[in-house]
Design a protein around this motif. Sequence first.
Motif, mmCIF file in Angstrom:
data_model
loop_
_atom_site.group_PDB
_atom_site.id
_atom_site.type_symbol
_atom_site.label_atom_id
_atom_site.label_comp_id
_atom_site.label_asym_id
_atom_site.label_seq_id
_atom_site.Cartn_x
_atom_site.Cartn_y
_atom_site.Cartn_z
ATOM 1 N N GLN A 127 0.834 -1.295 0.214
ATOM 2 C CA GLN A 127 -0.096 -0.044 -0.067
ATOM 3 C C GLN A 127 0.888 1.148 0.012
ATOM 4 O O GLN A 127 0.417 2.409 -0.755
ATOM 5 N N PHE A 131 1.248 4.200 -2.776
ATOM 6 C CA PHE A 131 1.100 5.739 -2.449
ATOM 7 C C PHE A 131 2.154 6.420 -3.025
ATOM 8 O O PHE A 131 2.142 7.530 -3.585
ATOM 9 N N PHE A 202 0.574 9.511 3.892
ATOM 10 C CA PHE A 202 0.293 8.230 3.374
ATOM 11 C C PHE A 202 -1.048 7.906 4.225
ATOM 12 O O PHE A 202 -1.941 7.085 4.167
ATOM 13 N N ARG A 206 -4.815 6.842 3.145
ATOM 14 C CA ARG A 206 -5.391 5.260 3.289
ATOM 15 C C ARG A 206 -6.157 5.179 4.648
ATOM 16 O O ARG A 206 -6.757 4.151 5.156
ATOM 17 N N ASP A 207 -6.507 6.217 5.177
ATOM 18 C CA ASP A 207 -7.457 6.411 6.409
ATOM 19 C C ASP A 207 -6.711 5.878 7.431
ATOM 20 O O ASP A 207 -7.727 4.948 8.238
ATOM 21 N N TYR A 208 -5.555 5.949 7.823
ATOM 22 C CA TYR A 208 -4.930 5.206 9.158
ATOM 23 C C TYR A 208 -4.796 6.395 9.939
ATOM 24 O O TYR A 208 -4.554 7.632 9.646
#
Length: 281
Positions: A127, A131, A202, A206-208
């Motif tokens: 991932q 990105f 990042f 990616r909604d972290y």
Amino acid sequence: MGEIGRRVACLLVCAAMALGLSGCGRTRRGPITDVGDLEGRRVGVSLGESTDYRLTGREDMELLRYDSVEGMLLPLRQGQLDAVCLDYYSWRLAQALTAGLRTVEPPISEDGLVFFFSGEEEALCRQFNDFLAQFVQTPEYADLMERVLAFDGTDYREVEVPATGTGRVLRVSADIDCYPSVHLDPATGAVKGFEVEILTRFANARDYRLDLAPSDYTDAELGLRYGRYDMMIGQISELYLDPAEAEMAGVYVSDSLMTLPLYLMEVDDPDQVRVLGDLGR
């Protein structure tokens, strides 16, 4: 990975005092004019750092390894070394915080910086690489690299990237002995730096959420191996692990965040060589 790959804690307080001592040295040779031909030259590097990995195996020089940047300056001053090789950030610090040295142009080589991911996070590493492939083409990345290359050895221009992710928490070990790439803000205690900017972008994309744990290289390495962290950051050279070593160590290695030059520095005026501040690595 092990001991060779770990970050070297490098500040030797007595080095600045030692630089004032006299000592015997070889007859000093003339300035280096060709970084591709160092026949007979003695070059100092920090043990286990990217410069050590990059220059090991070159047959046109004698490579001598030291525990710190400051530890190389006395033999450099006395003529026991012809030059020292420094990674980009150490070179910038040395430019700002030493006297009596000069940079040999052009750079002798280059090094890419990466992130490490635990052996359980292959998908996360993929991932991140996806990105990164997009991010390096953006104006934000161009601005980041402009600021990296403008670093003057003491201060850098920071861009605050607000965290917006609401999903899974990524446990990140941050080697804070890596100014200005990763470090602690003395006013707030927050982990900041160029790599934190990239990581936050990042995480937002990616909604972290990020749980940044201030650490050092040894703790980060062990924590990654034994599941305390999902990933680690902090001026990690792409040279530390080749694919086979990474597989054996049970970690995944990201693509290169950025590629930075490695420089030789040699003596300009032996009588003026001294340390003016904390070189920090």
